[in-house]
Design a protein around this motif. Structure first.
Motif, PDB file in Angstrom:
ATOM      1  N   ASP A 114       0.854  -1.183   0.000  1.00  0.00           N
ATOM      2  CA  ASP A 114       0.000   0.000   0.000  1.00  0.00           C
ATOM      3  C   ASP A 114       0.893   1.237   0.000  1.00  0.00           C
ATOM      4  O   ASP A 114       1.518   1.572   0.999  1.00  0.00           O
ATOM      5  N   CYS A 161      -5.703  -3.515  -8.683  1.00  0.00           N
ATOM      6  CA  CYS A 161      -6.385  -4.170  -7.556  1.00  0.00           C
ATOM      7  C   CYS A 161      -5.927  -5.614  -7.403  1.00  0.00           C
ATOM      8  O   CYS A 161      -5.799  -6.116  -6.284  1.00  0.00           O
ATOM      9  N   ARG A 163      -2.431  -5.581  -5.958  1.00  0.00           N
ATOM     10  CA  ARG A 163      -2.506  -5.210  -4.545  1.00  0.00           C
ATOM     11  C   ARG A 163      -3.155  -6.309  -3.706  1.00  0.00           C
ATOM     12  O   ARG A 163      -3.180  -6.243  -2.491  1.00  0.00           O
ATOM     13  N   PHE A 187      -6.360  -7.140  -3.412  1.00  0.00           N
ATOM     14  CA  PHE A 187      -7.583  -6.763  -2.709  1.00  0.00           C
ATOM     15  C   PHE A 187      -8.480  -7.994  -2.615  1.00  0.00           C
ATOM     16  O   PHE A 187      -8.476  -8.834  -3.520  1.00  0.00           O
ATOM     17  N   HIS A 203     -13.700  -5.829  -2.116  1.00  0.00           N
ATOM     18  CA  HIS A 203     -13.058  -4.528  -2.331  1.00  0.00           C
ATOM     19  C   HIS A 203     -12.691  -4.316  -3.801  1.00  0.00           C
ATOM     20  O   HIS A 203     -12.817  -3.216  -4.333  1.00  0.00           O
ATOM     21  N   GLN A 204     -12.229  -5.367  -4.451  1.00  0.00           N
ATOM     22  CA  GLN A 204     -11.885  -5.239  -5.867  1.00  0.00           C
ATOM     23  C   GLN A 204     -13.124  -4.924  -6.695  1.00  0.00           C
ATOM     24  O   GLN A 204     -13.097  -4.037  -7.545  1.00  0.00           O
TER      25      GLN A 204
END
Length: 159
Positions: free
Chosen positions: A64, A95, A98, A100, A104-105
């Motif tokens: 992050d 995403c 990261r 996710f 959340h994605q």
């Protein structure tokens, strides 16, 4: 419109801010594009993106970095949305990298696409790419009549 569970405005906001800034940039750049070069670059992105998604679980997680990074990804998505309506490719890859979770994605990508593609449609409908081209050439755009006034042509050379 139904919002998915896990909705986090603080996560989505940087993507949207960047995307909203990126759409007019993409629309303004549209008339100046070298189409074969753009197609090659977009094709290269997709050729690398698809295998990256397949192997995303094996790739190291991108840490992050903060909202500025998310906003930059949103900006890139907004520019692509303004040019060709392909707003979601870069945020989806981000995403995934990261890592996710699914909710959340989906929350980021679905809401980002909804807003950015709606803005792109409005910009294309009102011919804002013509306005952007006009302004980049130093003219003034008349929204009522849809014409470009290039003041630089009316001035004598050297002034």
């Amino acid at each position: 419109i139904r919002v998915r569970r896990g909705f986090d405005v603080r996560l989505l906001a940087p993507f949207l801010v960047g995307g909203v800034v990126g759409v007019p940039v993409g629309v303004a750049v549209l008339p100046m594009l070298d189409v074969p070069l753009f197609k090659a670059l977009l094709g290269a992105l997709l050729v690398t993106w698809c295998p990256a998604i397949l192997f995303a679980t094996r790739l190291p997680r991108v840490p992050d970095i903060g909202p500025v990074a998310n906003g930059t990804v949103g900006l890139a998505g907004g520019v692509l949305g303004g040019i060709v309506g392909s707003a979601g490719a870069i945020p989806t890859l981000w995403c995934t990298l990261r890592q996710f979770d699914r909710d959340h994605q989906r929350q980021v990508v679905q809401n980002f696409n909804l807003v950015i593609l709606a803005l792109s449609l409005i910009a294309w409908h009102f011919g804002l790419f013509r306005a952007g081209d006009c302004l980049l050439q130093g003219g003034s755009w008349n929204m009522d009549n849809g014409f470009c006034r290039l003041d630089s042509l009316a001035r004598p050379i050297g002034q």
